[in-house]
Design a protein around this motif. Sequence first.
Motif, PDB file in Angstrom:
ATOM      1  N   TYR A  31       0.821  -1.206   0.000  1.00 37.51           N
ATOM      2  CA  TYR A  31       0.000   0.000   0.000  1.00 37.51           C
ATOM      3  C   TYR A  31       0.859   1.261   0.000  1.00 37.51           C
ATOM      4  CZ  TYR A  31      -3.779  -3.163   1.272  1.00 37.51           C
ATOM      5  OH  TYR A  31      -4.692  -4.185   1.270  1.00 37.51           O
ATOM      6  N   TYR A  33       0.532   5.739  -0.647  1.00 35.01           N
ATOM      7  CA  TYR A  33      -0.426   6.837  -0.603  1.00 35.01           C
ATOM      8  C   TYR A  33       0.270   8.141  -0.976  1.00 35.01           C
ATOM      9  CZ  TYR A  33      -2.511   3.360   2.561  1.00 35.01           C
ATOM     10  OH  TYR A  33      -3.000   2.192   3.117  1.00 35.01           O
ATOM     11  N   TYR A  35      -0.322  12.251  -0.248  1.00 36.78           N
ATOM     12  CA  TYR A  35      -1.052  13.286   0.484  1.00 36.78           C
ATOM     13  C   TYR A  35      -0.518  14.652   0.091  1.00 36.78           C
ATOM     14  CZ  TYR A  35      -2.464   9.666   3.884  1.00 36.78           C
ATOM     15  OH  TYR A  35      -2.994   8.552   4.502  1.00 36.78           O
ATOM     16  N   GLN A  37      -0.194  18.543   2.020  1.00 38.75           N
ATOM     17  CA  GLN A  37      -0.323  19.214   3.302  1.00 38.75           C
ATOM     18  C   GLN A  37      -0.350  20.711   3.084  1.00 38.75           C
ATOM     19  OE1 GLN A  37       2.863  18.813   6.253  1.00 38.75           O
ATOM     20  NE2 GLN A  37       1.365  19.070   7.893  1.00 38.75           N
ATOM     21  N   LEU A  43      -3.346  16.869   6.623  1.00 35.34           N
ATOM     22  CA  LEU A  43      -2.969  16.104   5.436  1.00 35.34           C
ATOM     23  C   LEU A  43      -4.233  15.576   4.771  1.00 35.34           C
ATOM     24  CD1 LEU A  43      -0.312  15.861   7.301  1.00 35.34           C
ATOM     25  CD2 LEU A  43       0.253  14.009   5.737  1.00 35.34           C
ATOM     26  N   TYR A  48      -4.251   6.714  -3.828  1.00 38.44           N
ATOM     27  CA  TYR A  48      -3.522   5.649  -3.172  1.00 38.44           C
ATOM     28  C   TYR A  48      -3.461   4.434  -4.089  1.00 38.44           C
ATOM     29  CZ  TYR A  48      -8.152   3.761  -1.984  1.00 38.44           C
ATOM     30  OH  TYR A  48      -9.423   3.268  -2.048  1.00 38.44           O
ATOM     31  N   PHE A  90       3.433  14.560   0.454  1.00 38.06           N
ATOM     32  CA  PHE A  90       4.028  13.438   1.179  1.00 38.06           C
ATOM     33  C   PHE A  90       3.543  12.123   0.594  1.00 38.06           C
ATOM     34  CE2 PHE A  90       6.301  15.341   4.618  1.00 38.06           C
ATOM     35  CZ  PHE A  90       5.648  16.526   4.917  1.00 38.06           C
ATOM     36  N   GLU A 101       0.585   1.533  11.481  1.00 38.61           N
ATOM     37  CA  GLU A 101       0.561   2.918  11.060  1.00 38.61           C
ATOM     38  C   GLU A 101       1.193   3.100   9.688  1.00 38.61           C
ATOM     39  OE1 GLU A 101       2.454   1.472  13.312  1.00 38.61           O
ATOM     40  OE2 GLU A 101       4.038   2.806  14.045  1.00 38.61           O
ATOM     41  N   GLN A 102       0.920   4.264   9.094  1.00 39.07           N
ATOM     42  CA  GLN A 102       1.570   4.623   7.847  1.00 39.07           C
ATOM     43  C   GLN A 102       2.901   5.296   8.160  1.00 39.07           C
ATOM     44  OE1 GLN A 102      -1.046   6.861   5.271  1.00 39.07           O
ATOM     45  NE2 GLN A 102      -2.674   5.318   5.378  1.00 39.07           N
ATOM     46  N   TYR A 103       3.859   5.057   7.288  1.00 39.47           N
ATOM     47  CA  TYR A 103       5.175   5.684   7.399  1.00 39.47           C
ATOM     48  C   TYR A 103       5.341   6.664   6.245  1.00 39.47           C
ATOM     49  CZ  TYR A 103       6.111   1.962  10.717  1.00 39.47           C
ATOM     50  OH  TYR A 103       6.040   1.105  11.785  1.00 39.47           O
ATOM     51  N   PHE A 104       5.890   7.804   6.559  1.00 35.19           N
ATOM     52  CA  PHE A 104       5.918   8.893   5.589  1.00 35.19           C
ATOM     53  C   PHE A 104       7.304   9.149   5.031  1.00 35.19           C
ATOM     54  CE2 PHE A 104       1.690  10.701   5.644  1.00 35.19           C
ATOM     55  CZ  PHE A 104       1.139  10.029   6.711  1.00 35.19           C
ATOM     56  N   GLY A 105       7.323   9.544   3.761  1.00 37.22           N
ATOM     57  CA  GLY A 105       8.553   9.991   3.134  1.00 37.22           C
ATOM     58  C   GLY A 105       8.899  11.395   3.577  1.00 37.22           C
ATOM     59  N   PRO A 106      10.019  11.927   3.081  1.00 36.37           N
ATOM     60  CA  PRO A 106      10.500  13.235   3.546  1.00 36.37           C
ATOM     61  C   PRO A 106       9.721  14.421   3.002  1.00 36.37           C
ATOM     62  CG  PRO A 106      11.962  12.362   1.878  1.00 36.37           C
ATOM     63  CD  PRO A 106      10.988  11.276   2.179  1.00 36.37           C
TER      64      PRO A 106
ATOM     65  N   TYR B  33      -4.325   6.855  15.335  1.00 42.35           N
ATOM     66  CA  TYR B  33      -2.885   7.066  15.314  1.00 42.35           C
ATOM     67  C   TYR B  33      -2.570   8.501  15.713  1.00 42.35           C
ATOM     68  CZ  TYR B  33      -3.721   3.091  12.223  1.00 42.35           C
ATOM     69  OH  TYR B  33      -4.163   1.908  11.698  1.00 42.35           O
ATOM     70  N   TYR B  35       0.640  11.301  15.409  1.00 46.96           N
ATOM     71  CA  TYR B  35       1.891  11.607  14.757  1.00 46.96           C
ATOM     72  C   TYR B  35       2.426  12.927  15.280  1.00 46.96           C
ATOM     73  CZ  TYR B  35       0.896   8.107  11.134  1.00 46.96           C
ATOM     74  OH  TYR B  35       0.649   6.940  10.456  1.00 46.96           O
ATOM     75  N   SER B  42       9.097  15.652   8.092  1.00 39.06           N
ATOM     76  CA  SER B  42       8.022  14.705   7.798  1.00 39.06           C
ATOM     77  C   SER B  42       7.287  14.321   9.086  1.00 39.06           C
ATOM     78  CB  SER B  42       8.608  13.475   7.122  1.00 39.06           C
ATOM     79  OG  SER B  42       7.586  12.599   6.717  1.00 39.06           O
TER      80      SER B  42
END
Lengths: 113, 112
Positions: A31, A33, A35, A37, A43, A48, A90, A101-106, B33, B35, B42
């Motif tokens: 998965y 996604y 987003y 911001q 966000l 996706y 993002f 949870e989702q993990y985000f790029g920079p 969640y 954050y 990020s």
Amino acid sequence: DAGITQSPRHKVTETGTPVTLRCHQTENHRYMYWYRQDPGHGLRLIHYSYGVKDTDKGEVSDGYSVSRSKTEDFLLTLESATSSQTSVYFCAITPTAQGLEQYFGPGTRLTVT
Amino acid sequence: ELKVEQNPLFLSMQEGKNYTIYCNYSTTSDRLYWYRQDPGKSLESLFVLLSNGAVKQEGRLMASLDTKARLSTLHITAAVHDLSATYFCAVDIGTRDDKIIFGKGTRLHILP
């Protein structure tokens, strides 16, 4: 760090030009996604993907398209950029198991002039 | 349509004080969640709350979930300047695609 990179990290472009943002992951997550911001909005989900060539729209998909031809890459395209698309973008991934949870790029900061 | 509301949206507080950030959501969900985001950075995952009554703690932060009230709280104990950041809650909307909806964020400024 979930092995997510985004490119470019910063871009300035003119109204009406096409722009493609790339999200690359190294851990074979299903998965992915995109987003955006913006101040005062948190966000918001654009598009996706739940697998190669499987994509769907999020809440703010107008003016954006996506493609996923390989597991590791998820591309976001602005076909004809507008000033309202100036934002920070993002990419995120989530492992296949639900409830994680989702993990985000920079992030990519895009300015449309 | 799921709505996620955080309050306050901005909080300025003194070091050493306690405070709570609230996250209300409009439809049934049992996954939430929290954050953290530092300026220009990020999002970093803080807590995953997966059931009614779930409580998680990390250092001076404690998060809880009440699915019946559709409410999560993030409690800050004896705040320190390093906790200055924007905090987001996000709620899973219950689809197979693990889509989540974010609140607008609470910008926390802790004065030394």
